[in-house]
Design an enzyme around this catalytic site. Structure first.
Site, PDB file in Angstrom:
ATOM      1  CD  GLU A 143      19.116  -0.779   4.916  1.00 43.27           C
ATOM      2  OE1 GLU A 143      18.201  -0.469   4.129  1.00 43.27           O
ATOM      3  OE2 GLU A 143      19.111  -1.831   5.586  1.00 43.27           O
ATOM      4  CD  GLU A 240      14.245  -3.626   2.429  1.00 44.52           C
ATOM      5  OE1 GLU A 240      14.521  -4.443   3.334  1.00 44.52           O
ATOM      6  OE2 GLU A 240      14.797  -2.521   2.332  1.00 44.52           O
TER       7      GLU A 240
END
Length: 261
Positions: A143, A240
Protein backbone atom coordinates in the site's frame (compact mmCIF):
# COMPACT_ATOMS: atom_id res chain seq x y z
CA UNK A 1 -22.35 -1.42 -7.27
CA UNK A 2 -19.14 -1.71 -5.29
CA UNK A 3 -18.85 -4.03 -2.29
CA UNK A 4 -18.08 -2.04 0.84
CA UNK A 5 -16.25 -3.42 3.88
CA UNK A 6 -16.31 -1.72 7.26
CA UNK A 7 -12.87 -0.98 8.62
CA UNK A 8 -13.36 -1.85 12.27
CA UNK A 9 -10.20 -0.05 13.34
CA UNK A 10 -11.67 3.25 12.16
CA UNK A 11 -15.44 2.76 12.35
CA UNK A 12 -17.70 2.03 15.34
CA UNK A 13 -15.14 3.28 17.82
CA UNK A 14 -18.07 4.14 20.09
CA UNK A 15 -17.95 0.53 21.31
CA UNK A 16 -15.43 -2.21 22.19
CA UNK A 17 -13.73 -3.84 19.23
CA UNK A 18 -15.48 -7.20 19.48
CA UNK A 19 -18.90 -5.50 19.45
CA UNK A 20 -18.12 -3.75 16.16
CA UNK A 21 -18.81 -6.88 14.09
CA UNK A 22 -22.48 -6.85 15.07
CA UNK A 23 -22.66 -3.10 14.52
CA UNK A 24 -21.17 -3.44 11.04
CA UNK A 25 -23.71 -6.08 10.08
CA UNK A 26 -26.57 -4.00 11.44
CA UNK A 27 -25.36 -1.03 9.38
CA UNK A 28 -25.54 -3.09 6.18
CA UNK A 29 -21.98 -4.31 5.71
CA UNK A 30 -21.21 -7.88 4.69
CA UNK A 31 -17.42 -7.54 4.86
CA UNK A 32 -14.98 -6.24 7.46
CA UNK A 33 -11.33 -5.33 7.60
CA UNK A 34 -9.05 -3.89 10.26
CA UNK A 35 -5.40 -3.15 10.78
CA UNK A 36 -4.38 -6.06 12.98
CA UNK A 37 -6.05 -9.12 14.53
CA UNK A 38 -3.15 -10.19 16.71
CA UNK A 39 -4.36 -8.87 20.07
CA UNK A 40 -7.37 -11.20 19.87
CA UNK A 41 -7.83 -14.94 19.90
CA UNK A 42 -8.43 -16.36 16.44
CA UNK A 43 -11.40 -18.37 17.65
CA UNK A 44 -13.09 -15.28 19.08
CA UNK A 45 -12.75 -13.39 15.80
CA UNK A 46 -13.95 -16.41 13.83
CA UNK A 47 -16.99 -16.62 16.08
CA UNK A 48 -17.87 -12.99 15.38
CA UNK A 49 -17.55 -13.47 11.63
CA UNK A 50 -19.71 -16.58 11.68
CA UNK A 51 -22.32 -15.14 14.02
CA UNK A 52 -23.01 -12.19 11.74
CA UNK A 53 -22.33 -13.73 8.34
CA UNK A 54 -19.36 -11.46 7.66
CA UNK A 55 -16.43 -11.91 5.30
CA UNK A 56 -12.95 -11.10 6.60
CA UNK A 57 -11.71 -9.03 3.66
CA UNK A 58 -8.26 -7.91 4.75
CA UNK A 59 -5.81 -7.38 7.56
CA UNK A 60 -2.16 -6.36 7.69
CA UNK A 61 1.02 -8.27 8.33
CA UNK A 62 2.57 -7.44 11.72
CA UNK A 63 4.05 -3.95 11.41
CA UNK A 64 6.43 -3.57 14.32
CA UNK A 65 5.81 -1.39 17.35
CA UNK A 66 2.67 0.43 16.22
CA UNK A 67 2.12 2.20 19.54
CA UNK A 68 5.72 3.37 19.39
CA UNK A 69 5.24 4.94 15.96
CA UNK A 70 6.44 2.20 13.64
CA UNK A 71 4.43 1.76 10.46
CA UNK A 72 5.91 -1.41 9.05
CA UNK A 73 9.31 -3.07 9.13
CA UNK A 74 9.59 -4.57 5.63
CA UNK A 75 12.28 -2.08 4.55
CA UNK A 76 14.53 -2.45 7.59
CA UNK A 77 17.61 -4.60 6.99
CA UNK A 78 18.06 -5.42 10.69
CA UNK A 79 14.45 -6.66 11.07
CA UNK A 80 14.28 -9.27 8.31
CA UNK A 81 13.93 -12.23 10.67
CA UNK A 82 11.16 -10.45 12.58
CA UNK A 83 9.36 -9.64 9.35
CA UNK A 84 9.50 -13.21 8.12
CA UNK A 85 8.25 -14.57 11.46
CA UNK A 86 5.38 -12.11 11.12
CA UNK A 87 4.49 -13.50 7.71
CA UNK A 88 3.80 -16.92 9.21
CA UNK A 89 1.85 -15.40 12.10
CA UNK A 90 -0.29 -13.49 9.62
CA UNK A 91 -0.91 -16.62 7.56
CA UNK A 92 -2.02 -18.46 10.69
CA UNK A 93 -4.64 -15.79 11.40
CA UNK A 94 -5.68 -15.43 7.78
CA UNK A 95 -6.35 -19.15 7.43
CA UNK A 96 -8.39 -19.19 10.64
CA UNK A 97 -10.45 -16.22 9.43
CA UNK A 98 -10.75 -17.29 5.77
CA UNK A 99 -9.06 -14.03 4.79
CA UNK A 100 -7.66 -14.29 1.27
CA UNK A 101 -5.53 -11.14 1.15
CA UNK A 102 -2.95 -9.59 3.47
CA UNK A 103 -1.44 -6.12 3.25
CA UNK A 104 2.20 -5.28 3.87
CA UNK A 105 3.11 -1.84 5.21
CA UNK A 106 6.60 -1.01 4.00
CA UNK A 107 7.63 1.29 6.83
CA UNK A 108 9.19 4.67 7.50
CA UNK A 109 12.66 5.21 6.09
CA UNK A 110 15.28 6.03 8.76
CA UNK A 111 16.74 9.46 8.11
CA UNK A 112 20.29 8.21 7.53
CA UNK A 113 19.44 5.07 5.56
CA UNK A 114 20.49 4.27 1.99
CA UNK A 115 17.28 4.14 -0.10
CA UNK A 116 18.80 1.49 -2.33
CA UNK A 117 19.47 -0.79 0.63
CA UNK A 118 15.95 -0.22 1.94
CA UNK A 119 14.46 -1.07 -1.45
CA UNK A 120 16.61 -4.18 -1.75
CA UNK A 121 15.43 -5.33 1.67
CA UNK A 122 11.82 -4.63 0.77
CA UNK A 123 12.09 -6.55 -2.50
CA UNK A 124 13.59 -9.55 -0.72
CA UNK A 125 10.95 -9.53 2.01
CA UNK A 126 8.09 -9.17 -0.45
CA UNK A 127 9.48 -12.00 -2.57
CA UNK A 128 9.56 -14.20 0.52
CA UNK A 129 6.08 -13.20 1.66
CA UNK A 130 4.49 -13.48 -1.78
CA UNK A 131 5.77 -17.03 -2.15
CA UNK A 132 4.69 -18.05 1.36
CA UNK A 133 1.20 -16.59 0.86
CA UNK A 134 0.85 -18.13 -2.60
CA UNK A 135 1.24 -21.58 -1.08
CA UNK A 136 -1.88 -20.82 0.97
CA UNK A 137 -3.83 -19.13 -1.85
CA UNK A 138 -3.60 -15.75 -0.12
CA UNK A 139 -2.80 -12.57 -2.04
CA UNK A 140 -0.07 -10.23 -0.86
CA UNK A 141 -0.75 -6.51 -1.17
CA UNK A 142 1.44 -3.42 -0.76
CA UNK A 143 0.00 0.00 0.00
CA UNK A 144 1.38 3.40 -1.00
CA UNK A 145 0.71 5.93 1.79
CA UNK A 146 0.93 9.71 1.77
CA UNK A 147 3.90 11.41 3.38
CA UNK A 148 1.89 14.22 4.97
CA UNK A 149 0.17 11.88 7.41
CA UNK A 150 3.20 9.61 7.74
CA UNK A 151 6.37 11.58 6.96
CA UNK A 152 9.12 9.43 5.49
CA UNK A 153 6.89 6.51 4.50
CA UNK A 154 8.94 4.63 1.94
CA UNK A 155 6.22 3.57 -0.51
CA UNK A 156 4.19 6.62 -1.48
CA UNK A 157 3.00 6.38 -5.11
CA UNK A 158 1.21 4.08 -7.50
CA UNK A 159 3.99 3.89 -10.06
CA UNK A 160 6.53 3.20 -7.32
CA UNK A 161 4.35 0.29 -6.20
CA UNK A 162 4.06 -1.04 -9.77
CA UNK A 163 7.84 -0.80 -10.19
CA UNK A 164 8.28 -2.65 -6.92
CA UNK A 165 6.00 -5.43 -8.13
CA UNK A 166 8.12 -5.67 -11.27
CA UNK A 167 11.29 -6.00 -9.19
CA UNK A 168 9.80 -8.67 -6.95
CA UNK A 169 8.77 -10.70 -10.01
CA UNK A 170 5.84 -12.43 -8.36
CA UNK A 171 2.37 -12.94 -9.79
CA UNK A 172 1.09 -12.96 -6.20
CA UNK A 173 1.85 -9.30 -5.38
CA UNK A 174 -0.76 -6.58 -5.86
CA UNK A 175 -1.48 -2.96 -5.00
CA UNK A 176 -3.80 -1.87 -2.24
CA UNK A 177 -4.99 1.44 -3.64
CA UNK A 178 -6.13 3.90 -1.00
CA UNK A 179 -8.05 6.72 -2.67
CA UNK A 180 -7.41 9.14 0.18
CA UNK A 181 -3.64 8.63 0.21
CA UNK A 182 -3.34 8.80 -3.55
CA UNK A 183 -5.50 11.93 -3.84
CA UNK A 184 -2.93 13.65 -1.62
CA UNK A 185 0.14 12.24 -3.37
CA UNK A 186 -0.80 12.26 -7.05
CA UNK A 187 -4.48 12.86 -7.85
CA UNK A 188 -5.78 11.70 -11.26
CA UNK A 189 -7.61 8.94 -9.43
CA UNK A 190 -9.92 7.58 -12.13
CA UNK A 191 -7.28 7.27 -14.85
CA UNK A 192 -4.70 5.81 -12.48
CA UNK A 193 -7.08 3.14 -11.19
CA UNK A 194 -8.12 2.23 -14.72
CA UNK A 195 -4.53 2.11 -15.95
CA UNK A 196 -3.38 -0.14 -13.11
CA UNK A 197 -6.55 -2.12 -12.56
CA UNK A 198 -4.85 -5.42 -13.38
CA UNK A 199 -2.57 -4.99 -10.34
CA UNK A 200 -5.09 -3.46 -7.91
CA UNK A 201 -6.61 -6.12 -5.65
CA UNK A 202 -8.19 -3.90 -3.01
CA UNK A 203 -9.32 -0.30 -2.70
CA UNK A 204 -9.86 1.82 0.40
CA UNK A 205 -11.62 5.15 0.75
CA UNK A 206 -11.82 8.34 2.78
CA UNK A 207 -12.40 11.91 1.71
CA UNK A 208 -9.83 14.69 1.71
CA UNK A 209 -9.09 16.82 3.65
CA UNK A 210 -9.68 15.34 7.08
CA UNK A 211 -9.89 11.63 6.18
CA UNK A 212 -13.61 11.67 6.90
CA UNK A 213 -16.48 9.94 5.13
CA UNK A 214 -17.29 10.46 1.44
CA UNK A 215 -19.11 13.71 0.79
CA UNK A 216 -17.17 15.74 3.34
CA UNK A 217 -14.35 16.81 1.04
CA UNK A 218 -13.10 17.30 -2.47
CA UNK A 219 -13.30 13.78 -3.94
CA UNK A 220 -16.22 13.05 -6.29
CA UNK A 221 -17.15 9.65 -4.91
CA UNK A 222 -20.41 9.13 -6.84
CA UNK A 223 -18.39 9.50 -10.04
CA UNK A 224 -15.65 7.16 -8.79
CA UNK A 225 -18.14 4.46 -7.80
CA UNK A 226 -19.71 4.57 -11.26
CA UNK A 227 -16.26 4.54 -12.83
CA UNK A 228 -15.20 1.47 -10.85
CA UNK A 229 -18.28 -0.36 -12.07
CA UNK A 230 -17.67 0.73 -15.64
CA UNK A 231 -14.06 -0.45 -15.74
CA UNK A 232 -14.89 -3.79 -14.14
CA UNK A 233 -13.50 -3.52 -10.63
CA UNK A 234 -15.07 -6.37 -8.66
CA UNK A 235 -13.07 -6.28 -5.45
CA UNK A 236 -13.95 -4.85 -2.07
CA UNK A 237 -13.73 -1.20 -1.03
CA UNK A 238 -12.63 -0.78 2.56
CA UNK A 239 -14.22 2.14 4.40
CA UNK A 240 -11.10 3.30 6.24
CA UNK A 241 -12.11 6.76 7.38
CA UNK A 242 -12.57 8.74 10.58
CA UNK A 243 -16.26 9.57 11.05
CA UNK A 244 -16.67 13.31 11.45
CA UNK A 245 -19.23 12.78 14.22
CA UNK A 246 -20.52 9.29 15.04
CA UNK A 247 -20.15 6.27 12.79
CA UNK A 248 -23.88 5.89 12.13
CA UNK A 249 -24.39 9.58 11.39
CA UNK A 250 -21.42 9.41 9.06
CA UNK A 251 -22.92 6.54 7.06
CA UNK A 252 -25.49 8.76 5.39
CA UNK A 253 -23.13 8.95 2.36
CA UNK A 254 -24.06 5.42 1.33
CA UNK A 255 -27.82 6.02 1.07
CA UNK A 256 -27.62 5.85 -2.73
CA UNK A 257 -25.33 2.81 -2.70
CA UNK A 258 -26.31 -0.85 -2.64
CA UNK A 259 -24.58 -2.82 0.10
CA UNK A 260 -24.00 -6.54 -0.32
CA UNK A 261 -26.19 -8.50 2.11
Amino acid sequence: MPKFAANLTMLFNEMPFVDRFAAAKAAGFSGVEYLFPYDFDKALLREQLDSYGLTQVLHNLPAGNWAGGERGIAILPDRVAEFRDGVFRAIDYAKALDCDQLNCLAGIAPADADPRELNETLVGNLRFAAAALARENIKLLVEPINTLDIPGFFLNGTEQAVQLISEVRSSNLYVQYDIYHMQIMEGDLARTIEKRLDRIAHIQLADNPGRHEPGTGEINYPFLFRHLDAIGYRGWIGCEYKPRTTTLEGLSWHAAQTFET
